[in-house]
Scaffold this motif. Sequence first.
Motif, PDB file in Angstrom:
ATOM      1  N   SER A 303       0.827  -1.204   0.000  1.00 17.71           N
ATOM      2  CA  SER A 303       0.000   0.000   0.000  1.00 17.71           C
ATOM      3  C   SER A 303       0.866   1.261   0.000  1.00 17.71           C
ATOM      4  CB  SER A 303      -0.918  -0.009   1.218  1.00 17.71           C
ATOM      5  OG  SER A 303      -1.663   1.187   1.294  1.00 17.71           O
ATOM      6  N   ALA A 304       1.921   1.246   0.824  1.00 19.63           N
ATOM      7  CA  ALA A 304       2.821   2.408   0.903  1.00 19.63           C
ATOM      8  C   ALA A 304       3.519   2.651  -0.428  1.00 19.63           C
ATOM      9  CB  ALA A 304       3.850   2.177   2.012  1.00 19.63           C
ATOM     10  N   ALA A 305       3.891   1.568  -1.099  1.00 25.08           N
ATOM     11  CA  ALA A 305       4.597   1.702  -2.381  1.00 25.08           C
ATOM     12  C   ALA A 305       3.662   2.201  -3.478  1.00 25.08           C
ATOM     13  CB  ALA A 305       5.202   0.362  -2.777  1.00 25.08           C
ATOM     14  N   MET A 306       2.458   1.627  -3.553  1.00 22.86           N
ATOM     15  CA  MET A 306       1.535   1.984  -4.632  1.00 22.86           C
ATOM     16  C   MET A 306       0.993   3.400  -4.497  1.00 22.86           C
ATOM     17  SD  MET A 306       1.645  -0.511  -6.699  1.00 22.86           S
ATOM     18  CE  MET A 306       0.344   0.013  -7.809  1.00 22.86           C
ATOM     19  N   ASN A 342      11.408   7.384  -0.842  1.00 25.59           N
ATOM     20  CA  ASN A 342      10.136   7.754  -0.217  1.00 25.59           C
ATOM     21  C   ASN A 342       9.454   6.533   0.409  1.00 25.59           C
ATOM     22  OD1 ASN A 342      10.481  10.393  -0.994  1.00 25.59           O
ATOM     23  ND2 ASN A 342       9.139  10.251  -2.789  1.00 25.59           N
ATOM     24  N   VAL A 343       9.479   5.411  -0.341  1.00 24.37           N
ATOM     25  CA  VAL A 343       8.885   4.182   0.172  1.00 24.37           C
ATOM     26  C   VAL A 343       9.662   3.685   1.387  1.00 24.37           C
ATOM     27  CG1 VAL A 343       8.354   1.759  -0.341  1.00 24.37           C
ATOM     28  CG2 VAL A 343       7.960   3.524  -2.080  1.00 24.37           C
ATOM     29  N   ARG A 344      10.969   3.778   1.338  1.00 23.21           N
ATOM     30  CA  ARG A 344      11.816   3.311   2.445  1.00 23.21           C
ATOM     31  C   ARG A 344      11.512   4.099   3.723  1.00 23.21           C
ATOM     32  NH1 ARG A 344      16.314   0.451   1.896  1.00 23.21           N
ATOM     33  NH2 ARG A 344      16.595   1.145  -0.269  1.00 23.21           N
ATOM     34  N   GLU A 345      11.323   5.419   3.589  1.00 26.04           N
ATOM     35  CA  GLU A 345      11.014   6.251   4.762  1.00 26.04           C
ATOM     36  C   GLU A 345       9.690   5.827   5.405  1.00 26.04           C
ATOM     37  OE1 GLU A 345      11.079  10.355   3.769  1.00 26.04           O
ATOM     38  OE2 GLU A 345      13.198  10.365   3.156  1.00 26.04           O
ATOM     39  N   LYS A 346       8.686   5.550   4.592  1.00 30.70           N
ATOM     40  CA  LYS A 346       7.398   5.116   5.131  1.00 30.70           C
ATOM     41  C   LYS A 346       7.535   3.801   5.893  1.00 30.70           C
ATOM     42  CE  LYS A 346       4.682   7.113   1.324  1.00 30.70           C
ATOM     43  NZ  LYS A 346       3.765   6.786   0.196  1.00 30.70           N
ATOM     44  N   PRO A 352      10.775   0.277  12.466  1.00 32.20           N
ATOM     45  CA  PRO A 352      12.133   0.841  12.643  1.00 32.20           C
ATOM     46  C   PRO A 352      13.225  -0.206  12.867  1.00 32.20           C
ATOM     47  CG  PRO A 352      10.787   1.226  14.600  1.00 32.20           C
ATOM     48  CD  PRO A 352       9.863   0.715  13.549  1.00 32.20           C
ATOM     49  N   SER A 353      12.876  -1.383  13.327  1.00 33.14           N
ATOM     50  CA  SER A 353      13.910  -2.387  13.624  1.00 33.14           C
ATOM     51  C   SER A 353      14.252  -3.269  12.422  1.00 33.14           C
ATOM     52  CB  SER A 353      13.440  -3.289  14.781  1.00 33.14           C
ATOM     53  OG  SER A 353      12.265  -3.992  14.408  1.00 33.14           O
TER      54      SER A 353
END
Length: 372
Positions: A303-306, A342-346, A352-353
């Motif tokens: 979802s974050a990527a799309m 951008n996707v990596r930040e989301k 975070p781990s």
Amino acid sequence: MSNSRKSEITKVSIIGIVVNILLSVFKAVVGLLANSVAVMMDAVNNLSDALSSVITIVGVKLAGRKPDSRHPFGYGRVEYFSDMVIALIVFSAGAMALVESVKNIFNPAKTDYSWISVLIIVVAVIAKFFLGRFVIHKGKQLSSDALVGSGTDALFDSILSGSTLLAAGISLIWNISIDGYVGALISVFIIKTGLELLVNPVGRMMGRRADGDLAKEIKAAVKSVPGVLGAYDLVLHDYGPSRAMGTVHVEVADSMSAKEINRITKRIQKAVYENFNTILTVGIYASNDSDPDSLAIKEFAASAAMEEKGVMQVHGFYADESDLYMDLVVSFKVDAHTVVENVREKLQSRYPSMEFHLNVDSDYSGDISDIL
């Protein structure tokens, strides 16, 4: 290349050679007797068509050579070289004809058509039209761009020969010569045809993207094999008409054994080769959708990527306690690096781990919808 295909292309090309030589001779006689540069340029055009057919035969013969140590993928691409030569011949014939026609416009010569010469031109128009239809039909049937190009050129020729017929009629009825202008018009069309014929073989030699419909058919064949959950990253390399090699990634359950995966890949290769004459190397994506935690991560990541502009598809997903793997198909119209970050930040803000391994793919096969 099959012997039957090579034989059929040769037969069609020989028919083209005979018809074009006969038309060229008749038109040359008419052009000389009528002192018509337009008819003479038309005769030259027919002669170049005959030469093109000779080159097609030579190209097909060379392309049919068996693979060897120097060219292990075969000689199929020779057909594209012969297509380029044909295109350059057509272009050169048009350029030379244009020069002569322009000279005639500024220094017009008196034409002397007869009704017999007009009749010959009429026969030539009809012959070229039916020759063009026949050659295009056979070219599509045999997947030969050279034949399709020759047939298309023949259809144009029938139209252009009609323009010489118009010039002859005007000369006979009103005694007005538009010969140079008609010759120039014919020349421009010949040049245009030469440039158009050049586009396809150059594109193929440069590695043009595969036909999207073909890619969909191949992927459908791959996904029809039992055990395959998805087919992605199809890449096809063109080594001549109806001859290709490529790679594809398939998604399978991570619980499969090496023996089961081996069986699936062999079935995929067999199905694709038998139906599309294409040799595929198969890569594997493991899917762990059966794990609820991994499935939840996958759904959020997808979802974050799309949501990102330019992301066309997400696949190759696999997650464990510490790592997440995912491939993103990104449009050529956006900056892939920016999209990935951008996707990596989301994902990092949510998990975070975890360490994220995001791979960028492109739509090499042209079967994924690009909404941009």
